[in-house]
Write a protein that holds these residues in place. Structure first.
Motif, PDB file in Angstrom:
ATOM      1  N   PHE A 172       0.673  -1.122  -0.045  1.00 28.69           N
ATOM      2  CA  PHE A 172       0.304  -0.073   0.095  1.00 28.69           C
ATOM      3  C   PHE A 172       0.774   1.225   0.010  1.00 28.69           C
ATOM      4  O   PHE A 172       1.914   1.353   0.886  1.00 28.69           O
ATOM      5  CB  PHE A 172      -0.820   0.147   1.152  1.00 28.69           C
ATOM      6  CG  PHE A 172      -1.920  -0.930   0.986  1.00 28.69           C
ATOM      7  CD1 PHE A 172      -2.864  -0.867   0.070  1.00 28.69           C
ATOM      8  CD2 PHE A 172      -2.342  -1.941   1.949  1.00 28.69           C
ATOM      9  CE1 PHE A 172      -4.138  -1.739   0.020  1.00 28.69           C
ATOM     10  CE2 PHE A 172      -3.240  -2.818   1.766  1.00 28.69           C
ATOM     11  CZ  PHE A 172      -4.177  -2.840   0.997  1.00 28.69           C
TER      12      PHE A 172
ATOM     13  N   ALA B  70      -1.391   1.614  -4.557  1.00 30.76           N
ATOM     14  CA  ALA B  70      -0.859   0.460  -4.556  1.00 30.76           C
ATOM     15  C   ALA B  70       0.029  -0.064  -5.453  1.00 30.76           C
ATOM     16  O   ALA B  70       0.180   0.456  -6.478  1.00 30.76           O
ATOM     17  CB  ALA B  70      -2.081  -0.744  -4.258  1.00 30.76           C
TER      18      ALA B  70
ATOM     19  N   ALA C  52      -6.706   1.919   2.836  1.00 33.32           N
ATOM     20  CA  ALA C  52      -6.556   0.549   2.141  1.00 33.32           C
ATOM     21  C   ALA C  52      -8.394   0.092   2.094  1.00 33.32           C
ATOM     22  O   ALA C  52      -8.464  -0.549   1.350  1.00 33.32           O
ATOM     23  CB  ALA C  52      -5.674  -0.227   3.028  1.00 33.32           C
TER      24      ALA C  52
END
Length: 465
Positions: free
Chosen positions: A99, A243, A291
């Motif tokens: 991430f 990401a 996330a």
């Protein structure tokens, strides 16, 4: 989700936060905000917003505590990692999901984790966003594959450069879809050639993955992609996460780009023992909310289905290209053939003859509540290449271009509004005086003093003792 009609009112429109917003115009009552700026930033999906609200109830320090909230938050964070990996076809054991804040950070991270011999180069292209060009310049010599006059990747030049630098190309860095013209290079074909010459390939998928299915492929397949990067803010999850997904073996050894808490197993006054897996690359407290949002957006797009998305956006892109071509003095850059809309994304750059592109963007906004983008779109070499074509173009085109981009909630009726407003601008129907603001570097109507409501924060109250 059952989708019936392409050109009826878009059934996905109500699933976007802020879709019912109405904004002040130069004249007349507030108008619906029409979004043709999806290529820059997408609004959040309501399902993403709900997922974030649910997560906040268990929010705790990820990977940092024995408390039950911390354990629950850590589990959700790792589940999000798995969902994002599956979204792009990551193979367990072969790929790692890291991430980041966005695609830009992802490529900066990758640039500093790859090992280069002194004689090695990076092969990138003239189509790239600065995020997939500038990071490579900091670590190795960069060679650019040409764009054609219509903005496509010159595949013959690509093959020739691979042959010329064979054995010396460490990485091919290429966009999956241009944020300027919507052109989609054949990334898996490029991968086969790159691997045949001993290179790896990294794909900027920021523009691609909200519109087309992506599969990294098995590392044993010559057509596999070694690395892809994406951003949540272009994926209906603008909560500050992106990401980098790529080869696990690349990140298994060596020091990470960002160092600090969470990236280590053991530290003494003389020794640092780095953590295994993605933790090595994710120093500090991670953006768990981002996330979760990113994973929720991935699930939502999979539920809609990329087959429907592709067909829907192709039909709208074809319609938009055909209608825009009828506006007097309007020049479209890139592939402007409506019959080829299935080979590209709905990102359409244009200029209106005799009009500063920034003025056109301002007039669309103030007169009709239509949001577009103007300038070079963080891809200055590519826009210069498009503007340098010899056949024809706008007299003020060197100032940049206007970009209209199609997304999840775009409808035929919105395209009609865009085209009708451009017709009106070309005819000179708007009599308002626009002035250039040296501070904002944009135009606004003379005397415009609209005050936007910025009261997003609750009035602070003393906490009860």
């Amino acid at each position: 989700m059952a989708i019936v009609s392409t050109f009826a009112r878009n059934p996905l429109a109500d699933q976007l936060v802020g879709n019912d917003l109405r904004l002040a115009r130069r004249e007349g009552p507030p108008a619906p905000a029409l979004n043709f700026d999806y290529a820059a930033t997408t609004p959040p999906l309501r399902s993403v917003h709900r997922a974030v609200e649910r997560f906040l109830a268990i929010y705790g320090s990820v990977h940092r505590g024995a408390g039950l909230k911390s354990q629950a938050a850590s589990a959700a964070y790792e589940e999000a990692r798995a969902i994002v990996g599956r979204f792009v076809g990551a193979r367990p054991g072969q790929h790692q999901v890291i991430f980041t804040r966005n695609t830009t950070e992802a490529f900066n991270l990758l640039a500093r984790r790859l090992k280069f011999r002194p004689d090695q180069v990076v092969l990138t292209t003239e189509l790239e966003h600065h995020a997939n060009d500038l990071p490579w310049r900091a670590v190795a010599p960069v060679v650019h594959v040409r764009a054609t006059a219509t903005g496509a990747l010159d595949l013959d030049h690509y093959a020739a450069l691979l042959q010329r630098y064979s054995g010396r190309v460490r990485l091919v860095a290429v966009t999956g879809a241009s944020n300027v013209t919507g052109h989609m290079p054949p990334i898996h074909e490029l991968a086969v050639l790159a691997h045949a010459h001993g290179a790896e390939i990294a794909v900027d998928a920021a523009q691609l993955v909200a519109h087309r299915q992506l599969d990294l492929g098995d590392l044993n397949d010559p057509a596999h992609l070694d690395y892809v990067a994406l951003s949540g803010h272009k994926l209906y999850a603008p909560y500050g996460a992106g990401a980098l997904i790529g080869r696990a073996d690349t990140f298994a050894l060596g020091a990470p780009m960002l160092v600090g808490g969470g990236s280590v197993r053991r530290v003494t006054s003389r020794i640092v023992d780095w953590a295994d897996g993605p933790a090595r690359e994710e120093a500090g407290t991670p953006n768990a909310v981002g996330a979760i949002a990113l994973a929720a957006a991935c699930l939502a797009l999979q539920e809609v289905g990329f087959a429907w998305l592709s067909a829907h956006e192709t039909a709208l892109t074809s319609y938009a290209l055909a209608q825009l071509a009828r506006v007097p003095g309007l020049w479209i850059y890139g592939d402007c053939d409506p019959d080829q809309a299935d080979t590209r994304l709905g990102v359409i750059p244009f200029c209106l003859d005799q009009f500063d592109p920034h003025l056109v963007a301002a007039m669309l906004s103030y007169e009709a509540g239509i949001a577009v983008r103007s300038g070079s779109f963080c891809a200055q070499p590519y826009v210069r290449r498009l503007l340098a074509r010899e056949e024809a173009g706008c007299d003020v085109g060197q100032l940049g271009l206007v970009r209209a981009s199609i997304g999840l909630a775009t409808s035929k009726q919105e395209i009609d509004s865009l085209v009708a407003t451009l017709h009106a601008i070309a005819r000179g129907d708007f009599d308002g005086l626009y002035v250039y603001d040296q501070v904002t570097k944009g135009y606004h109507p003379h005397g415009w003093n609209q005050q936007y409501n910025l009261s997003f924060f609750e009035q602070a109250t003393p906490l009860a003792a």
